[in-house]
Design an enzyme around this catalytic site. Structure first.
Site, short mmCIF file in Angstrom:
data_model
loop_
_atom_site.label_atom_id
_atom_site.label_comp_id
_atom_site.label_asym_id
_atom_site.label_seq_id
_atom_site.Cartn_x
_atom_site.Cartn_y
_atom_site.Cartn_z
N VAL A 1 10.50 -4.24 4.86
CA VAL A 1 9.97 -4.27 6.23
C VAL A 1 10.16 -2.90 6.88
O VAL A 1 11.17 -2.25 6.68
CB VAL A 1 10.69 -5.37 7.05
N LYS B 1 0.85 -1.19 0.00
CA LYS B 1 0.00 0.00 0.00
C LYS B 1 0.88 1.24 0.00
O LYS B 1 1.92 1.28 0.66
CB LYS B 1 -0.87 0.00 1.25
N ASP C 1 -4.32 -0.68 9.08
CA ASP C 1 -4.27 -0.79 7.62
C ASP C 1 -4.83 -2.11 7.09
O ASP C 1 -4.94 -2.28 5.87
CB ASP C 1 -2.83 -0.65 7.11
#
EC number: 2.7.1.148
Length: 285
Positions: A96, A12, A137
């Site tokens: 990450v 995203k 999210d």
């Protein structure tokens, strides 16, 4: 024969991110446009006799209950299939700690995958409610596409699907803690807030130039103060031809929107001389 299911889990990006204030529950009230791009983790979920086991090609993610994917499996199995178990393999391609919802998208894929794997028949509304309880999210990552997100990020309004063909994403060689960035956010120090109405009008009109022009992220105030390199990457992306550049989420990933593939390829080549994680992306459709 043991069944398994393979899912794609897209990253995203936040094309705008505004914070309206802090809520009584400690979370911040957001208004943000989220958009999926074609940087994908691959999730393989297999039936097991019991328990939850996570494996990955990456040593950077936890494989225990600290992983959102583990929490997602624990929740859906505990609620609807408590006698069953799963083995989850995460092929990690999304950087990450990068502001790209890598952990959230893996969790969303696990919810969808277990629903299919064990034929639970849960409706999207039930899955979204579960996703929202796991992380801010996760609901968006489960719903996918392009959304205007409010609340903690779980109140979603569908937007028309628009293709952004050339996105250069640069992940600097450090991580940022989302919780820390929000904790240090002082809205009185933000110089320029997003004009989300202008952004949404440009999105509706599919006006790429004004979509790019109206990209803003208030969290840059904190992240750039901690790491000025983020501002330098933004400036360099614009110098190399990007219509605009923006940090995604709490950072530190920075994306530039390009009109021409040739410019985007040159920018990728330039940044690859200094950064390990540089991607040429487009919208995930």
């Amino acid at each position: 024969m043991r069944r398994n299911i393979i899912l794609k889990a897209p990253a995203k990006v936040n094309l705008t991110l505004d914070v309206k204030g802090k809520r009584s529950d400690g979370y911040h009230e957001l208004e943000t446009v989220m958009h999926q791009v074609n940087l994908l983790d691959i999730i393989i979920i297999s039936q097991a006799a019991g328990g939850i086991q996570i494996k990955s090609n990456s040593s950077l993610i936890p494989t225990n209950e600290e992983n959102l994917a583990y929490q997602a499996a624990e929740m859906i199995l505990g609620e609807y299939a408590h006698k069953e178990g799963v083995e989850i393999y995460i092929e990690k391609n999304i950087p990450v700690g990068a502001g790209l919802a890598g952990g959230s998208t893996d969790a969303a894929a696990v919810i969808l995958g277990i629903n299919q794997l064990y034929d639970l028949g849960l409706e999207e509304e039930e899955l979204l409610e579960m996703a929202a309880s796991i992380g801010s999210d996760v609901a968006f990552c489960l719903a996918g596409g392009s959304k205007l997100a409010r609340g903690r990020g779980e109140i979603l309004s569908k937007l028309p699907q628009r293709m952004i063909p050339y996105i250069i994403l640069v992940k600097p060689d450090f991580q940022l803690s989302t919780a820390e960035v929000y904790r240090e956010l002082d809205l009185t120090q933000v110089e320029e807030f997003p004009d989300n109405a202008a952004f949404l009008a440009a999105w509706e009109a599919y006006d790429i130039i004004n979509i790019a022009r109206n990209m803003r992220n208030v969290l840059e105030t904190v992240s750039i103060r901690k790491y000025p390199e983020i501002a330098a990457i933004k400036a360099e992306l614009i110098e190399t031809g990007a219509l605009n550049a923006l940090m995604s989420g709490s950072g530190p990933s920075v994306m530039g929107i390009f009109m021409e593939e040739e410019q985007a390829l040159k920018a990728r080549e330039k940044f690859q001389t200094r950064y390990q994680e540089v991607f040429l992306l487009s919208s995930y459709v």
